[in-house]
Design an enzyme around this catalytic site. Structure first.
Site, PDB file in Angstrom:
ATOM      1  N   PHE A  60      -3.553   0.301  -2.404  1.00  0.00           N
ATOM      2  CA  PHE A  60      -3.877   1.550  -1.713  1.00  0.00           C
ATOM      3  C   PHE A  60      -5.155   2.199  -2.241  1.00  0.00           C
ATOM      4  O   PHE A  60      -5.362   3.394  -2.080  1.00  0.00           O
ATOM      5  CB  PHE A  60      -2.690   2.515  -1.780  1.00  0.00           C
ATOM      6  CG  PHE A  60      -1.466   1.924  -1.127  1.00  0.00           C
ATOM      7  CD1 PHE A  60      -1.469   1.579   0.220  1.00  0.00           C
ATOM      8  CD2 PHE A  60      -0.317   1.681  -1.855  1.00  0.00           C
ATOM      9  CE1 PHE A  60      -0.361   1.021   0.823  1.00  0.00           C
ATOM     10  CE2 PHE A  60       0.801   1.110  -1.259  1.00  0.00           C
ATOM     11  CZ  PHE A  60       0.781   0.785   0.083  1.00  0.00           C
ATOM     12  N   CYS A  61      -6.015   1.403  -2.813  1.00  0.00           N
ATOM     13  CA  CYS A  61      -7.308   1.872  -3.308  1.00  0.00           C
ATOM     14  C   CYS A  61      -8.314   1.856  -2.161  1.00  0.00           C
ATOM     15  O   CYS A  61      -8.232   1.014  -1.261  1.00  0.00           O
ATOM     16  CB  CYS A  61      -7.782   0.954  -4.437  1.00  0.00           C
ATOM     17  SG  CYS A  61      -9.399   1.376  -5.107  1.00  0.00           S
TER      18      CYS A  61
END
Length: 183
Positions: A60-61
């Site tokens: 989720f970067c």
């Protein structure tokens, strides 16, 4: 006579295993669990004498779209022996809560075919051995998608920040240097 004949190949295999272990660079000592598969990767057996790009990832970067670029890099150079190793980590609080979610992001969303491990610690005293050695040779990852280019002897020849995309000219130059290195 038959016992002696059988003993020679067994002794040769045992000596070969000892020689292989002695040839393993410190970077590749140990094992890591493969993502969403009930098997471990023996790093030395799998990657000894191979040029590597090792990257700590996070599902989720904001840099997660780099998975596509890493896959393209892998496809471009795998025929020459390059291996890409993705090591998911929640050290920066951006990894999925389960290996299943991580696998979906990597394999389904981005089509990753290179080696991915289960999430690991990549910074500090609890970091996995691989990342402790990477940090000792250069520095610990400062954020997700920090990239290390490793030559065939297990030495880091370059490291790149999260901002460096997988198709960056300097990263490509380092990969080609690693490919040209001799075991």
């Amino acid at each position: 006579m038959l016992k002696r004949w059988l003993a020679v190949p067994v002794l040769m295999m045992a000596c070969g295993a000892v020689a292989l272990a002695a040839d393993c660079p410190p970077l590749l000592e140990g094992q890591l669990p493969k993502l969403r598969v009930k098997e471990s990767i023996d790093l030395c057996q799998r990657f000894a004498s191979k040029p590597l790009v090792i990257v700590n990832t996070a599902s989720f970067c904001g840099f997660a779209p780099q998975f596509k670029g890493l896959e393209a890099l892998y496809q471009r150079y795998k025929g020459q022996g390059l291996e890409v190793v993705g090591v998911p980590s929640d050290d920066f609080k951006q990894e999925a809560k389960t290996g299943e979610e991580t696998a979906k992001v990597c394999y389904v969303n981005y089509g990753v075919t290179f080696t991915m491990t289960e999430p690991q610690k990549v910074r500090g005293p609890d970091a996995v051995h691989l990342f402790k050695i990477l940090a000792s040779q250069t520095s610990a990852p400062k954020w997700n998608f920090y990239k290390y280019v490793v030559d065939r002897q297990g030495k880091v020849i370059a490291n790149f920040s999260s901002l460096t995309k997988p198709d960056d000219a300097d990263l490509i130059t380092a990969v080609e240097q690693a490919l040209a290195s001799r075991p």
